[in-house]
Motif scaffolding. Structure first.
Motif, PDB file in Angstrom:
ATOM      1  N   TYR A  49      84.859 -27.366 136.566  1.00 41.07           N
ATOM      2  CA  TYR A  49      83.617 -26.619 136.354  1.00 41.07           C
ATOM      3  C   TYR A  49      82.693 -26.685 137.577  1.00 41.07           C
ATOM      4  CZ  TYR A  49      85.031 -26.031 131.511  1.00 41.07           C
ATOM      5  OH  TYR A  49      85.726 -25.685 130.384  1.00 41.07           O
ATOM      6  N   LEU A  52      84.188 -24.276 140.043  1.00 41.98           N
ATOM      7  CA  LEU A  52      83.928 -22.892 139.621  1.00 41.98           C
ATOM      8  C   LEU A  52      82.475 -22.516 139.920  1.00 41.98           C
ATOM      9  CD1 LEU A  52      85.244 -20.453 138.093  1.00 41.98           C
ATOM     10  CD2 LEU A  52      84.139 -21.330 136.027  1.00 41.98           C
ATOM     11  N   THR A  53      81.550 -23.421 139.581  1.00 46.66           N
ATOM     12  CA  THR A  53      80.131 -23.178 139.856  1.00 46.66           C
ATOM     13  C   THR A  53      79.920 -22.946 141.346  1.00 46.66           C
ATOM     14  OG1 THR A  53      79.578 -24.679 138.060  1.00 46.66           O
ATOM     15  CG2 THR A  53      77.807 -24.116 139.569  1.00 46.66           C
ATOM     16  N   LEU A  56      81.305 -19.544 142.505  1.00 48.08           N
ATOM     17  CA  LEU A  56      80.576 -18.378 142.009  1.00 48.08           C
ATOM     18  C   LEU A  56      79.123 -18.330 142.472  1.00 48.08           C
ATOM     19  CD1 LEU A  56      81.854 -18.127 138.306  1.00 48.08           C
ATOM     20  CD2 LEU A  56      82.530 -16.715 140.244  1.00 48.08           C
ATOM     21  N   CYS A  57      78.512 -19.495 142.719  1.00 48.76           N
ATOM     22  CA  CYS A  57      77.069 -19.504 143.030  1.00 48.76           C
ATOM     23  C   CYS A  57      76.784 -19.628 144.521  1.00 48.76           C
ATOM     24  CB  CYS A  57      76.363 -20.636 142.305  1.00 48.76           C
ATOM     25  SG  CYS A  57      76.400 -20.438 140.520  1.00 48.76           S
ATOM     26  N   ILE A  70      71.225 -27.495 132.878  1.00 44.29           N
ATOM     27  CA  ILE A  70      72.380 -27.458 131.981  1.00 44.29           C
ATOM     28  C   ILE A  70      72.567 -28.811 131.291  1.00 44.29           C
ATOM     29  CG2 ILE A  70      74.903 -27.294 131.911  1.00 44.29           C
ATOM     30  CD1 ILE A  70      74.662 -25.179 134.154  1.00 44.29           C
ATOM     31  N   LEU A  76      68.999 -20.591 128.366  1.00 43.92           N
ATOM     32  CA  LEU A  76      69.563 -19.704 129.388  1.00 43.92           C
ATOM     33  C   LEU A  76      68.445 -19.040 130.193  1.00 43.92           C
ATOM     34  CD1 LEU A  76      72.506 -18.091 127.401  1.00 43.92           C
ATOM     35  CD2 LEU A  76      72.640 -19.766 129.230  1.00 43.92           C
ATOM     36  N   LEU A  79      67.314 -21.424 132.740  1.00 43.35           N
ATOM     37  CA  LEU A  79      68.325 -21.496 133.794  1.00 43.35           C
ATOM     38  C   LEU A  79      68.202 -20.303 134.741  1.00 43.35           C
ATOM     39  CD1 LEU A  79      70.838 -23.058 134.795  1.00 43.35           C
ATOM     40  CD2 LEU A  79      72.207 -21.517 133.408  1.00 43.35           C
ATOM     41  N   ALA A  80      68.111 -19.101 134.168  1.00 37.74           N
ATOM     42  CA  ALA A  80      68.028 -17.888 134.991  1.00 37.74           C
ATOM     43  C   ALA A  80      66.743 -17.896 135.833  1.00 37.74           C
ATOM     44  CB  ALA A  80      68.073 -16.647 134.108  1.00 37.74           C
TER      45      ALA A  80
ATOM     46  N   ARG B   5      80.349 -23.095 126.190  1.00 39.87           N
ATOM     47  CA  ARG B   5      78.917 -23.111 126.436  1.00 39.87           C
ATOM     48  C   ARG B   5      78.639 -23.345 127.925  1.00 39.87           C
ATOM     49  NH1 ARG B   5      74.131 -23.122 124.280  1.00 39.87           N
ATOM     50  NH2 ARG B   5      72.576 -24.660 124.881  1.00 39.87           N
ATOM     51  N   LEU B   6      79.388 -24.281 128.496  1.00 38.07           N
ATOM     52  CA  LEU B   6      79.240 -24.576 129.918  1.00 38.07           C
ATOM     53  C   LEU B   6      79.574 -23.337 130.755  1.00 38.07           C
ATOM     54  CD1 LEU B   6      78.601 -26.724 131.970  1.00 38.07           C
ATOM     55  CD2 LEU B   6      80.935 -27.557 131.817  1.00 38.07           C
ATOM     56  N   LEU B   7      80.625 -22.634 130.335  1.00 38.87           N
ATOM     57  CA  LEU B   7      81.061 -21.433 131.047  1.00 38.87           C
ATOM     58  C   LEU B   7      79.971 -20.357 131.019  1.00 38.87           C
ATOM     59  CD1 LEU B   7      83.773 -21.223 132.424  1.00 38.87           C
ATOM     60  CD2 LEU B   7      84.548 -19.746 130.583  1.00 38.87           C
ATOM     61  N   ILE B   8      79.320 -20.210 129.861  1.00 35.09           N
ATOM     62  CA  ILE B   8      78.234 -19.225 129.747  1.00 35.09           C
ATOM     63  C   ILE B   8      77.088 -19.595 130.682  1.00 35.09           C
ATOM     64  CG2 ILE B   8      76.479 -18.272 128.186  1.00 35.09           C
ATOM     65  CD1 ILE B   8      78.566 -18.567 125.927  1.00 35.09           C
ATOM     66  N   TYR B   9      76.732 -20.874 130.681  1.00 33.05           N
ATOM     67  CA  TYR B   9      75.700 -21.357 131.594  1.00 33.05           C
ATOM     68  C   TYR B   9      76.043 -20.992 133.043  1.00 33.05           C
ATOM     69  CZ  TYR B   9      72.803 -24.549 128.674  1.00 33.05           C
ATOM     70  OH  TYR B   9      71.917 -25.096 127.785  1.00 33.05           O
ATOM     71  N   ILE B  10      77.288 -21.302 133.429  1.00 33.38           N
ATOM     72  CA  ILE B  10      77.701 -21.073 134.820  1.00 33.38           C
ATOM     73  C   ILE B  10      77.644 -19.586 135.160  1.00 33.38           C
ATOM     74  CG2 ILE B  10      79.648 -21.231 136.421  1.00 33.38           C
ATOM     75  CD1 ILE B  10      80.459 -23.834 135.016  1.00 33.38           C
ATOM     76  N   VAL B  12      75.726 -17.261 133.806  1.00 29.47           N
ATOM     77  CA  VAL B  12      74.329 -16.818 133.909  1.00 29.47           C
ATOM     78  C   VAL B  12      73.759 -17.219 135.266  1.00 29.47           C
ATOM     79  CG1 VAL B  12      71.986 -17.262 133.064  1.00 29.47           C
ATOM     80  CG2 VAL B  12      73.819 -16.771 131.449  1.00 29.47           C
TER      81      VAL B  12
END
Lengths: 250, 105
Positions: A49, A52-53, A56-57, A70, A76, A79-80, B5-10, B12
């Protein structure tokens, strides 16, 4: 036919030059992202994870602040908003790069290039005489794998290393942040005041009753917007902000 | 944490970040001119990184005194313009040394 060949060669040359200029960036990225993977592992986020983060980020401060939100189980929206505020400077950089590109540059190359707008890749792209997306793509082709691999490695080691070593590594990212903000603060009094004010205000949010109920992500947003806003109002930065931004931050 | 849930966070997080970078490149072809806006965006990384570092660095290690030692070492070396890696590793080393020393007291 001949001109197409020429265009293709130009694109390949640009890409190759970008990749070459991206190598030192990729090495630095690996170290910072390694610390990110390790910090995430301490918070119980698996290496997959974190990688992946990172892929993607592609943003250091944004990812760290995001992980805080998180792990704390924030919403959310929070977070956004954190990402929006912390990464707002990329907006300026993208504006600046967009102005440098030939207006004929198509949408698709722009869409791909957009992902690579980081402080460092922006800095080398903005320094280019005739910027094409292919130069930025080249830099991304080494920097993105470096950033991703760092998080993966840090995440895996974070699971393996003994607790006392992890405790020592926990401070690594903060050390890097200080190494980014303190040297310019020494040169520019306004930056020094911004740094001190932001730290003091965040301390207020941490230790004052009532204020300490504001979650970490929102506290960072409020502090960042307030301090930067007041500083920009009282002391507008004279030089080309976009250029310097690229050199001082990570 | 639950993987979905973690995937959705990432997603977003990634989506917001990508939009910030993508919109100006696709929609605009001119640079920001406002001095206030430019200065505001210039100061953001400093304010943000400072707010993220302090006071959280004070409990970044398992013990308070080790965190303080690491913080002090990092501030001194960063002010002397040492590289990212040097500052980070020296702060780690300070924490490690102090935490090992505490055992003897």
């Amino acid at each position: 036919m001949k001109s197409t060949e020429k265009t293709n060669k130009r694109r390949a040359d640009d890409f190759r030059q970008g990749a070459r200029d991206g190598i030192p960036i990729a090495l630095g990225y690996f170290a910072v992202s390694f610390a990110f993977g390790m910090a995430a592992a301490r918070d119980g986020i698996g290496a997959f994870y974190s990688a992946l983060t990172s892929f993607l980020c592609l943003s250091s401060a944004g990812q760290f602040a995001g992980m805080d939100v998180i792990v704390a189980g924030g919403s959310l929206i929070e977070l956004a908003l954190t990402q929006l505020v912390i990464n707002l400077r990329y907006l300026l950089m993208s504006f600046s790069l967009s102005a440098k590109l030939s207006p004929k540059t198509g949408i698709a190359p722009r869409l791909v290039m957009a992902h690579g707008v980081t402080d460092e890749i922006f800095a080398i792209s903005a320094a280019r005489q005739d910027l094409t997306p292919y130069y930025t793509w080249g830099a991304m082709s080494v920097a993105v794998p470096g950033w991703t691999a760092g998080a993966l490695t840090g995440g895996i080691l974070g699971d393996i290393l003994p607790a006392f070593l992890l405790s020592a590594f926990g401070i690594a990212i903060y050390g890097m942040f200080l190494a980014i903000i303190l040297p310019p603060a020494r040169e520019d009094r306004a930056v020094l005041l911004v740094v001190l004010a932001a730290g003091a205000m965040r301390a207020l949010f941490t230790w004052t009753p009532v204020l300490d109920r504001v979650s970490g992500g929102f506290a960072i947003i409020i502090v960042t917007v307030t301090v930067s806003g007041i500083a920009a109002f009282l002391h507008p930065h004279a030089e080309d902000a976009s250029q310097e931004n690229g050199e001082v931050s990570s | 944490m639950n993987g979905t849930r973690l995937l959705i966070y990432i997603l977003v997080m990634a989506g917001t970040t990508y939009l910030i970078r993508m919109l100006p490149l696709v929609l605009f072809r001119r640079e920001i001119k406002s001095p206030f806006l430019k200065s505001f965006l210039y100061y953001i990384p400093f304010a943000c990184l400072a707010a993220m570092t302090f006071p959280e660095i004070l409990w970044s290690a398992d013990t308070r005194i080790a965190s303080f030692a690491g913080f002090a070492v990092a501030v001194i070396l960063a002010f002397r313009k040492k590289s990212l890696l040097t500052v980070a590793l020296a702060a780690c080393a300070a924490v490690l040394v102090v935490e090992r020393l505490i055992v003897f007291f």
